[in-house]
Design an enzyme around this catalytic site. Sequence first.
Site, PDB file in Angstrom:
ATOM      1  N   ILE A 181      74.119  17.616  58.150  1.00  0.00           N
ATOM      2  CA  ILE A 181      72.741  17.883  57.725  1.00  0.00           C
ATOM      3  C   ILE A 181      72.533  19.349  57.323  1.00  0.00           C
ATOM      4  CG2 ILE A 181      71.750  15.962  59.023  1.00  0.00           C
ATOM      5  CD1 ILE A 181      70.983  17.915  61.229  1.00  0.00           C
ATOM      6  N   GLY A 182      73.643  20.090  57.166  1.00  0.00           N
ATOM      7  CA  GLY A 182      73.527  21.443  56.629  1.00  0.00           C
ATOM      8  C   GLY A 182      73.499  22.560  57.641  1.00  0.00           C
ATOM      9  N   GLY A 183      74.010  22.313  58.841  1.00  0.00           N
ATOM     10  CA  GLY A 183      73.987  23.359  59.867  1.00  0.00           C
ATOM     11  C   GLY A 183      74.705  24.628  59.448  1.00  0.00           C
ATOM     12  N   ASP A 204      80.794  15.193  52.675  1.00  0.00           N
ATOM     13  CA  ASP A 204      80.564  14.372  53.857  1.00  0.00           C
ATOM     14  C   ASP A 204      80.544  12.908  53.436  1.00  0.00           C
ATOM     15  OD1 ASP A 204      79.355  15.328  56.856  1.00  0.00           O
ATOM     16  OD2 ASP A 204      79.221  13.194  56.373  1.00  0.00           O
ATOM     17  N   ILE A 216      87.641  13.146  52.308  1.00  0.00           N
ATOM     18  CA  ILE A 216      88.260  14.364  51.799  1.00  0.00           C
ATOM     19  C   ILE A 216      89.709  14.131  51.390  1.00  0.00           C
ATOM     20  CG2 ILE A 216      89.014  16.684  52.485  1.00  0.00           C
ATOM     21  CD1 ILE A 216      86.432  16.795  54.212  1.00  0.00           C
ATOM     22  N   SER A 239      83.437  21.329  60.162  1.00  0.00           N
ATOM     23  CA  SER A 239      83.088  20.759  61.457  1.00  0.00           C
ATOM     24  C   SER A 239      83.619  19.333  61.484  1.00  0.00           C
ATOM     25  CB  SER A 239      81.565  20.785  61.665  1.00  0.00           C
ATOM     26  OG  SER A 239      81.222  20.350  62.961  1.00  0.00           O
ATOM     27  N   CYS A 274      84.756  14.895  65.818  1.00  0.00           N
ATOM     28  CA  CYS A 274      85.105  15.356  67.168  1.00  0.00           C
ATOM     29  C   CYS A 274      85.675  14.240  68.043  1.00  0.00           C
ATOM     30  CB  CYS A 274      83.858  15.938  67.848  1.00  0.00           C
ATOM     31  SG  CYS A 274      82.532  14.726  68.124  1.00  0.00           S
ATOM     32  N   SER A 325      75.514  17.414  64.847  1.00  0.00           N
ATOM     33  CA  SER A 325      75.424  18.697  64.161  1.00  0.00           C
ATOM     34  C   SER A 325      75.890  19.828  65.078  1.00  0.00           C
ATOM     35  CB  SER A 325      73.991  18.935  63.663  1.00  0.00           C
ATOM     36  OG  SER A 325      73.947  20.027  62.778  1.00  0.00           O
TER      37      SER A 325
END
Length: 344
Positions: free
Chosen positions: A12-14, A33, A56, A75, A78, A327
Amino acid sequence: MILRVAEFYSGIGGMHFALKQAKVEAQVVRAFDINNVANDVYSHNFGDVPVVQRSIDSLPMTLFEALKADLWTMSPPCQPYTRQGLQRGSDDMRAKSFLFIIDLLGKLQNKPMYLLMENVAGFEKSDTRGILLRQLVKVGYRFEEYLLNPLQLGYPNSRTRYYLLAKRDASPRECLEEFLPQFHYQVPGAGLIPPAADSQGLVDFEKTAWNHDKVRPVKEFMEALSGEDAVAYQLSQKVLDKHGYVHDVVTPEDRRTCCFTKGYTHYAEGTGSVLQTKGVVGQDPMTTENTRYFTPREVANLMGFPATFTFPENTSRKQRYRLLGNSLSVSVVAVLIDYLLNRM
């Protein structure tokens, strides 16, 4: 000089908001993304940035060469590294795209000068870390690793994360070594609150010593809710009866909340704190009138997102919590960007 930035796993653009908070004169030339809902939020806030919604590792080399980016921010997923998961590391299919990026660094002619990567605490124990660090050494990057928490910047939210900063100003060399843990808990020149440590001097971000005067109270991050808005976030009597005892409960005066995850409001334990607006926690009973969830806006506030950050109207509440849970802490990343570009 305007810094060219490629934002991988942009969510979301963090990272983009962190660039702005760090007052970097930058142009994000492309965001990547695979989550269409996250991409809608990203484009809602940064409509001038082209967003690539493809895996990607399916993209051609020519696209990455054409970026000519000075900084890559990343990022990656995880799940391969979370303490609650199977911790399969590089054997997890969800690590595939990040392994592709690591390999890509050895092939590109137009390598970025700077790298910034964020992931969960736990990544530092994975085999992927070793693969990444060896590649960085081979292609001439100098790097530093950090374990940091927003509490150190005065934000009352505990979200310990692993960060890697890298700068391409070293001599490339072959590297087969294993890397011992050498993590920084302070960013030079940033004035972070020192983390708590146990009796042996080992850092423990979960120590109660984090109730620190320099950490701001929760009330500074709250919305003023009333009427139907307040009712919408109340915990139901059913939830209180069944799960009330496992919630992490805080008050507006407290200076710490637990990490908010994508399962917030859906699961009770370990997904984020709930707010008891009146009474004393543990003494006065939790009721539907005095206990509520944090709103998505409040969670965004605690994670350092600016007031200018908004969701599209058609983003559901569940989606907002999930996206925020995936995020990052904008303010922590902003401090790291400033250090990486100006002092490292």
